[in-house]
Write an enzyme that holds these catalytic residues in place. Structure first.
Site, PDB file in Angstrom:
ATOM      1  N   HIS A   1       7.320  42.188  -1.097  1.00 58.14           N
ATOM      2  CA  HIS A   1       6.945  41.261  -2.690  1.00 58.14           C
ATOM      3  C   HIS A   1       8.282  41.835  -3.330  1.00 58.14           C
ATOM      4  O   HIS A   1       7.717  43.017  -4.167  1.00 58.14           O
ATOM      5  CB  HIS A   1       5.220  41.755  -3.463  1.00 58.14           C
ATOM      6  CG  HIS A   1       3.962  41.109  -2.125  1.00 58.14           C
ATOM      7  ND1 HIS A   1       4.073  40.140  -3.023  1.00 58.14           N
ATOM      8  CD2 HIS A   1       3.929  41.490  -1.020  1.00 58.14           C
ATOM      9  CE1 HIS A   1       3.121  39.152  -1.865  1.00 58.14           C
ATOM     10  NE2 HIS A   1       2.717  40.243  -0.885  1.00 58.14           N
TER      11      HIS A   1
ATOM     12  N   CYS B   1       5.703  36.701   1.219  1.00 52.46           N
ATOM     13  CA  CYS B   1       4.450  37.067   2.074  1.00 52.46           C
ATOM     14  C   CYS B   1       3.803  36.001   2.248  1.00 52.46           C
ATOM     15  O   CYS B   1       4.564  35.354   3.283  1.00 52.46           O
ATOM     16  CB  CYS B   1       3.791  37.541   1.500  1.00 52.46           C
ATOM     17  SG  CYS B   1       3.140  39.165   2.645  1.00 52.46           S
TER      18      CYS B   1
ATOM     19  N   GLU C   1       8.847  40.397  -6.618  1.00 55.04           N
ATOM     20  CA  GLU C   1       8.065  39.960  -7.362  1.00 55.04           C
ATOM     21  C   GLU C   1       7.200  41.079  -8.737  1.00 55.04           C
ATOM     22  O   GLU C   1       7.008  41.158  -9.454  1.00 55.04           O
ATOM     23  CB  GLU C   1       6.559  38.876  -7.445  1.00 55.04           C
ATOM     24  CG  GLU C   1       5.534  38.910  -7.211  1.00 55.04           C
ATOM     25  CD  GLU C   1       5.856  39.502  -5.769  1.00 55.04           C
ATOM     26  OE1 GLU C   1       6.524  39.012  -4.778  1.00 55.04           O
ATOM     27  OE2 GLU C   1       4.097  39.166  -5.104  1.00 55.04           O
TER      28      GLU C   1
END
Ligand SMILES: N[C@@H](CCC(=O)NCCCC(=O)O)C(=O)O
Length: 264
Positions: free
Chosen positions: A226, A112, A228
């Site tokens: 994202h 990002c 994660e």
């Protein structure tokens, strides 16, 4: 020994005196301890180039997401609108670190804001509010959805370059489909792609969603979404971290071999 993975921090005010601290989301720590199979090391937004002191000890680098934005002066862009968050100390640390990590062949995963830093560090520029551009989607964090849903939910599909680095990292099924579903929490995006970057994924409105560094000596990938947030449920998010982890483990082995040879 697990590979040492540097995780970029943001400078953020904490406590009643709003004292500047250096912080990264726990989601990055958990991804490094999980699918990356590495040891996380937080890298402060020191406001200076620490590359020569840090990179000899690192086997991978994660450039994290953040609400803050790259200062437009780094890409000759117009000043941000009043109130747009910036983090000049982070920029001063990450931009030279990215260039040095690529030159040194340290594996790099930019997420990002991290992908936006990668583009700027290599000479590209950014659009500051994609949602205001004709024909473009709103890629920002929806204010009407609970935050967990936004982070772990899917906002749109991305079309994937079938022979690129990202395609090599994700599952065979998604590679064959040349498509992923991703979350989306960003206002900014690639405007002018840096000379050494190759676009590898696109949103339906043409927004560049993933890039690789052409000619990089090691894994060097940026994604605008994202992974994660959802690697525990999304096998492609997990696969991206695992591919980065394999590259970091290889770097660790080479570094250990070099250290052992130097000690003989
Ligand atoms: N500020 C930039 C980059 C966006 C980004 O990294 N989003 C993650 C925010 C952290 C969170 O809310 O979990 C932009 O707006 O494009």
């Amino acid at each position: 020994m697990r590979p040492l993975i540097g995780i970029s921090c943001c400078q953020k005010p904490f406590g009643i005196f709003a004292t500047p601290n250096h912080a990264a989301s726990d989601t990055y720590i958990r991804a490094v301890r999980g699918p990356v199979a590495g040891t996380p090391v937080l890298l402060p937004a020191a406001g200076e180039d620490l590359s020569s002191e840090l990179l000899p000890h690192l086997d991978g680098l994660i450039l994290t997401g953040s609400r803050s934005n790259v200062w437009p002066g780094h890409y000759e862009g117009p000043p941000h609108a009043e109130g747009t968050p910036e983090d000049l100390q982070r920029d001063a640390t990450t931009l030279p670190l990215i260039r040095a990590a690529i030159a040194a062949g340290v594996p790099l995963l930019a997420i990002c804001r991290g992908m936006q830093e990668l583009n700027v560090a290599l000479g590209g520029s950014l659009d500051q509010r994609i949602q205001d551009l004709p024909g473009r989607m709103d890629h920002s964090t929806p204010s009407d959805q609970p935050v967990p849903r936004v982070r772990t939910g899917k906002a749109h599909a991305v079309r994937i370059e079938s022979a690129g680095a990202l395609a090599g990292a994700i599952t065979a099924e998604s590679r064959r489909a040349a498509r992923l579903a991703v979350n989306s929490l960003h206002n900014q995006g690639v405007q002018r792609l840096a000379p050494r970057l190759v676009a590898e994924a696109w949103a339906p409105d043409g927004t560049i969603e993933a890039v690789r560094v052409e000619g990089a000596h090691a894994f060097a990938l940026g994604v605008q979404w994202h992974p994660e947030y959802d690697w525990e449920r999304d096998i492609d998010s997990r696969a991206i971290f695992e591919a980065f982890g394999r590259a970091a483990a290889a770097h660790r082995a080479a570094r250990s071999g070099a250290l052992a040879q130097a000690a003989e």
